[in-house]
Structures are given as C-alpha cells and as structure tokens.
Scaffold this motif. Structure first.
Motif, mmCIF file in Angstrom:
data_model
loop_
_atom_site.group_PDB
_atom_site.id
_atom_site.type_symbol
_atom_site.label_atom_id
_atom_site.label_comp_id
_atom_site.label_asym_id
_atom_site.label_seq_id
_atom_site.Cartn_x
_atom_site.Cartn_y
_atom_site.Cartn_z
ATOM 1 N N GLY A 21 -93.177 -25.776 -44.086
ATOM 2 C CA GLY A 21 -91.920 -25.251 -44.599
ATOM 3 C C GLY A 21 -90.875 -24.958 -43.547
ATOM 4 N N ARG A 22 -91.005 -25.582 -42.378
ATOM 5 C CA ARG A 22 -90.028 -25.356 -41.310
ATOM 6 C C ARG A 22 -89.332 -26.664 -40.946
ATOM 7 N NH1 ARG A 22 -94.389 -22.578 -39.473
ATOM 8 N NH2 ARG A 22 -94.805 -24.053 -37.781
ATOM 9 N N ALA A 23 -88.770 -27.311 -41.961
ATOM 10 C CA ALA A 23 -87.989 -28.527 -41.709
ATOM 11 C C ALA A 23 -86.603 -28.128 -41.222
ATOM 12 C CB ALA A 23 -87.888 -29.354 -42.983
ATOM 13 N N CYS A 24 -86.025 -28.953 -40.368
ATOM 14 C CA CYS A 24 -84.686 -28.682 -39.850
ATOM 15 C C CYS A 24 -83.640 -29.180 -40.847
ATOM 16 C CB CYS A 24 -84.493 -29.364 -38.498
ATOM 17 S SG CYS A 24 -82.883 -29.024 -37.738
ATOM 18 N N SER A 25 -82.754 -28.287 -41.276
ATOM 19 C CA SER A 25 -81.671 -28.661 -42.191
ATOM 20 C C SER A 25 -80.340 -28.602 -41.449
ATOM 21 C CB SER A 25 -81.631 -27.702 -43.390
ATOM 22 O OG SER A 25 -82.823 -27.771 -44.142
ATOM 23 N N TYR A 26 -79.440 -29.529 -41.803
ATOM 24 C CA TYR A 26 -78.102 -29.569 -41.221
ATOM 25 C C TYR A 26 -77.086 -29.208 -42.306
ATOM 26 C CZ TYR A 26 -80.323 -31.966 -37.320
ATOM 27 O OH TYR A 26 -81.133 -32.272 -36.246
ATOM 28 N N TYR A 27 -75.923 -28.715 -41.860
ATOM 29 C CA TYR A 27 -74.967 -28.169 -42.820
ATOM 30 C C TYR A 27 -73.542 -28.670 -42.584
ATOM 31 C CZ TYR A 27 -78.754 -24.906 -43.697
ATOM 32 O OH TYR A 27 -79.981 -24.376 -44.017
ATOM 33 N N SER B 161 -61.639 -12.698 -43.737
ATOM 34 C CA SER B 161 -62.124 -13.974 -44.265
ATOM 35 C C SER B 161 -62.523 -14.944 -43.164
ATOM 36 C CB SER B 161 -61.056 -14.614 -45.161
ATOM 37 O OG SER B 161 -59.870 -14.868 -44.425
ATOM 38 N N LYS B 162 -61.873 -14.833 -41.989
ATOM 39 C CA LYS B 162 -62.201 -15.750 -40.892
ATOM 40 C C LYS B 162 -63.609 -15.522 -40.355
ATOM 41 C CE LYS B 162 -60.123 -12.870 -37.254
ATOM 42 N NZ LYS B 162 -59.094 -12.813 -36.186
ATOM 43 N N GLU B 163 -64.211 -14.388 -40.721
ATOM 44 C CA GLU B 163 -65.577 -14.099 -40.283
ATOM 45 C C GLU B 163 -66.618 -14.795 -41.150
ATOM 46 O OE1 GLU B 163 -66.066 -9.904 -40.337
ATOM 47 O OE2 GLU B 163 -64.577 -9.522 -38.782
ATOM 48 N N TYR B 164 -66.158 -15.488 -42.203
ATOM 49 C CA TYR B 164 -67.085 -16.105 -43.149
ATOM 50 C C TYR B 164 -66.796 -17.593 -43.316
ATOM 51 C CZ TYR B 164 -68.136 -11.288 -44.460
ATOM 52 O OH TYR B 164 -68.507 -9.980 -44.430
ATOM 53 N N ALA B 165 -67.803 -18.322 -43.796
ATOM 54 C CA ALA B 165 -67.645 -19.740 -44.126
ATOM 55 C C ALA B 165 -68.686 -20.096 -45.177
ATOM 56 C CB ALA B 165 -67.820 -20.616 -42.886
ATOM 57 N N TRP B 166 -68.439 -21.188 -45.869
ATOM 58 C CA TRP B 166 -69.406 -21.712 -46.831
ATOM 59 C C TRP B 166 -70.162 -22.860 -46.178
ATOM 60 C CZ3 TRP B 166 -70.023 -19.005 -51.208
ATOM 61 C CH2 TRP B 166 -68.963 -18.196 -51.637
ATOM 62 N N LEU B 167 -71.467 -22.816 -46.234
ATOM 63 C CA LEU B 167 -72.301 -23.850 -45.628
ATOM 64 C C LEU B 167 -73.049 -24.613 -46.719
ATOM 65 C CD1 LEU B 167 -73.852 -21.894 -42.601
ATOM 66 C CD2 LEU B 167 -71.620 -23.024 -42.773
ATOM 67 N N GLU B 168 -72.853 -25.928 -46.710
ATOM 68 C CA GLU B 168 -73.515 -26.796 -47.686
ATOM 69 C C GLU B 168 -74.556 -27.656 -46.966
ATOM 70 O OE1 GLU B 168 -72.396 -30.230 -51.010
ATOM 71 O OE2 GLU B 168 -71.000 -29.785 -49.370
ATOM 72 N N GLU B 169 -75.774 -27.607 -47.437
ATOM 73 C CA GLU B 169 -76.848 -28.362 -46.791
ATOM 74 C C GLU B 169 -76.628 -29.868 -46.958
ATOM 75 O OE1 GLU B 169 -81.732 -28.834 -46.961
ATOM 76 O OE2 GLU B 169 -80.772 -26.989 -47.700
ATOM 77 N N ARG B 170 -76.766 -30.592 -45.856
ATOM 78 C CA ARG B 170 -76.656 -32.050 -45.899
ATOM 79 C C ARG B 170 -77.956 -32.649 -46.436
ATOM 80 N NH1 ARG B 170 -72.885 -34.430 -41.955
ATOM 81 N NH2 ARG B 170 -71.677 -32.785 -40.917
ATOM 82 N N GLU B 171 -77.847 -33.806 -47.004
ATOM 83 C CA GLU B 171 -79.035 -34.464 -47.544
ATOM 84 C C GLU B 171 -79.918 -35.054 -46.449
ATOM 85 O OE1 GLU B 171 -77.875 -37.308 -50.455
ATOM 86 O OE2 GLU B 171 -77.097 -35.819 -51.870
ATOM 87 N N SER B 172 -79.320 -35.338 -45.300
ATOM 88 C CA SER B 172 -80.084 -35.926 -44.198
ATOM 89 C C SER B 172 -79.434 -35.574 -42.870
ATOM 90 C CB SER B 172 -80.160 -37.452 -44.344
ATOM 91 O OG SER B 172 -78.859 -38.018 -44.349
ATOM 92 N N LYS B 173 -80.080 -35.949 -41.804
ATOM 93 C CA LYS B 173 -79.531 -35.712 -40.472
ATOM 94 C C LYS B 173 -78.192 -36.438 -40.327
ATOM 95 C CE LYS B 173 -80.805 -38.006 -36.804
ATOM 96 N NZ LYS B 173 -81.581 -38.607 -35.704
ATOM 97 N N PRO B 174 -77.182 -35.821 -39.713
ATOM 98 C CA PRO B 174 -75.876 -36.479 -39.549
ATOM 99 C C PRO B 174 -76.003 -37.802 -38.786
ATOM 100 C CG PRO B 174 -75.738 -34.143 -39.018
ATOM 101 C CD PRO B 174 -77.190 -34.444 -39.184
#
Length: 277
Positions: free
Chosen positions: A221-227, A246-259
C-alpha cells in the motif's frame, strides 16, 4: 674471535637468545595492536538507519530522539563522503527535446528503509508526489533546489476525511515553498505532516540524499502517486472552515500514471561501500 667461536660460549648464546625472544615478542605485539579503522560516514548512516527503523512498517514514526539522531548524522554528511562530484556527467544536461533527466544512485534498500541519492541537472524537476505511511529524511548535498510541499487538509467537522472538490481533487495546505541552498538543515517529513507531498526543482545542478522509512512498496500500500496542482480559487465554496489565506492552499488531483516528462535513470553508486548489509 670469530663469530662461530663467540656463539660457542654458552653464556653469550643465552644472552643473544633472550634478546631475540624479546625483539620477536615486541614485534608480535606491534602486529596485534593494529588501530581499529573509523567507519565511513555512509557506514554510520547505515548503522543509524538500522537502529532507527528497526521496528518500521507502514505508518511507523520514529521517536523524536531517533529522528534527531538520524538528522545529526546527515547534517555532517558531505558530498565527498558519498563519492559524488558536481563534475559528473549526469549533472550537466545535454540539450534535447525532452526534459533534463534525473539520475538515481542506489545505496541500500530493505523492507524497513532505503537510502539513495537523486542527482538533478539544472532545471530538472521531480514532480509533486507523495510518501504514503512513510517518514522521509532528506539532505541537500550541494547546489540550490526549490521545494514546494503540502499536507492534506481534513474535514473541519472531524470526520478525518479529506476535503474534496467537485472533480475529486483534494484540498492541501502549503507546508514549504522556498529555495534551499547547500549547506542547509536536513529536512524531515512524516506520514501526515511536514509536507508529505513535495516537488523538487533544480535551481542549479544539485544532489539530494533521501532516507525513506519504510520504502515504497506497491504490495504493502505504499505506491508513489503524482498530482496535478490547481489554485485554491479553481473550486470556490468547497472549503468552508479552512483558516489562513487562500494562497496557503491548493487542490491536488491524483494523476493516473507517472508524468511523461519525468525521466529517472539509474547509475552505479561508486562511493564508500556499506559493510554488513
């Protein structure tokens, strides 16, 4: 008197024998008293990691004292201690159509921890990625690097769930957004704090040594995810109750695969060897 005649004298023979035995004894003691060699800096790092992560596993967090002990070992580590030089070819990017490649030098890995060095030519990037259930200790060995890191923001209502946007991206708060120049303090990130998701950008050619405890392992369960990263205003009204600007925050969306623009190559580590691995 000749030599042979002299040696025929019993008293003289006994005196010479005593001198010979005394000389041989001293010579033997000198051979036995060889000084113990001082372990290399890499060996000390390895031995410390073995102790600190002896009971490691997913989500294991070493004690504050153990983290400080490991940190102090890395704080004194120099580029020459690992046999790396800024003159090595993988620190000098040859202009191509693709991104500057990152080179990874593998020092050691077991189920509890791993040690490796990332070598980045100028402008190389290791995109935003996570370290699930892991404690990571990083030492910038030389050069300048921009580090941006985040931690997840949990629902303020206490559900311990991440705050999600309409497209499934999760809210994260900036932990670090700065340029670091060697020599600098060793940094530590934890499973849920300290900037567990981070991105490295080489301002100049640079090298960073990472200790991961435990290392990545897909089966555990320790796969590397990119965002992908979106500014906070991309999804207005979705994060009621968060504190700060607001500049202290961001939305992170997990990528389906390595960039696709991430190229990591392996190279042989040629520094001091680790004994007893």
């Amino acid at each position: 008197m000749g030599v042979d005649g002299g040696l025929a004298d019993p008293t003289l023979r006994a005196e010479l024998a005593t001198e010979k035995n005394t000389y041989s004894s001293k010579k033997k003691k000198r051979r036995q008293k060889k000084p113990t060699s001082t372990p290399s800096a890499v060996q000390r790092l390895f031995e410390t990691c073995k102790e600190v992560f002896a009971h490691g596993g997913r989500g294991f967090i070493p004690s504050a004292d153990d983290v400080e002990r490991l940190r102090s070992v890395l704080d004194t580590l120099k580029l020459t201690d690992v046999g790396v030089s800024p003159n090595l070819p993988f620190f000098h990017h040859v202009v191509t159509d693709g991104p500057p490649p990152v080179t990874y030098l593998h020092l050691y890995a077991c189920s509890n921890f791993s040690i490796g060095i990332f070598c980045l030519p100028q402008a190389a990037v290791i995109p935003l990625h996570n370290h699930p259930g892991m404690t990571v200790v990083s030492k910038l060995l030389f050069g300048s690097m921009h580090i941006k890191s985040y931690d997840w923001v949990n629902d303020p209502e206490g559900s311990n769930e991440k705050i999600k946007s309409s497209n499934g991206a999760c809210l994260a708060k900036v932990n670090t957004d700065a340029i670091f120049k060697a020599p600098c303090e060793t940094s530590v990130l934890y499973p849920t704090t300290g900037g567990n998701m981070h991105c490295f950008t080489a301002v100049t050619s640079c090298a960073v040594l990472d200790v991961l405890g435990p290392p990545y392992n897909d089966d555990e369960g320790r796969a590397c995810s990119y965002y992908k990263e979106y500014v906070f205003s991309s999804f207005p009204g979705k994060a009621i109750g968060v504190s700060g600007e607001s500049k202290e925050y961001a939305w992170l969306e997990e990528r389906e695969s390595k960039p696709d623009d991430l190229v990591v190559r392996g190279a042989e580590y040629r520094g001091p060897k680790i004994v007893g691995r």
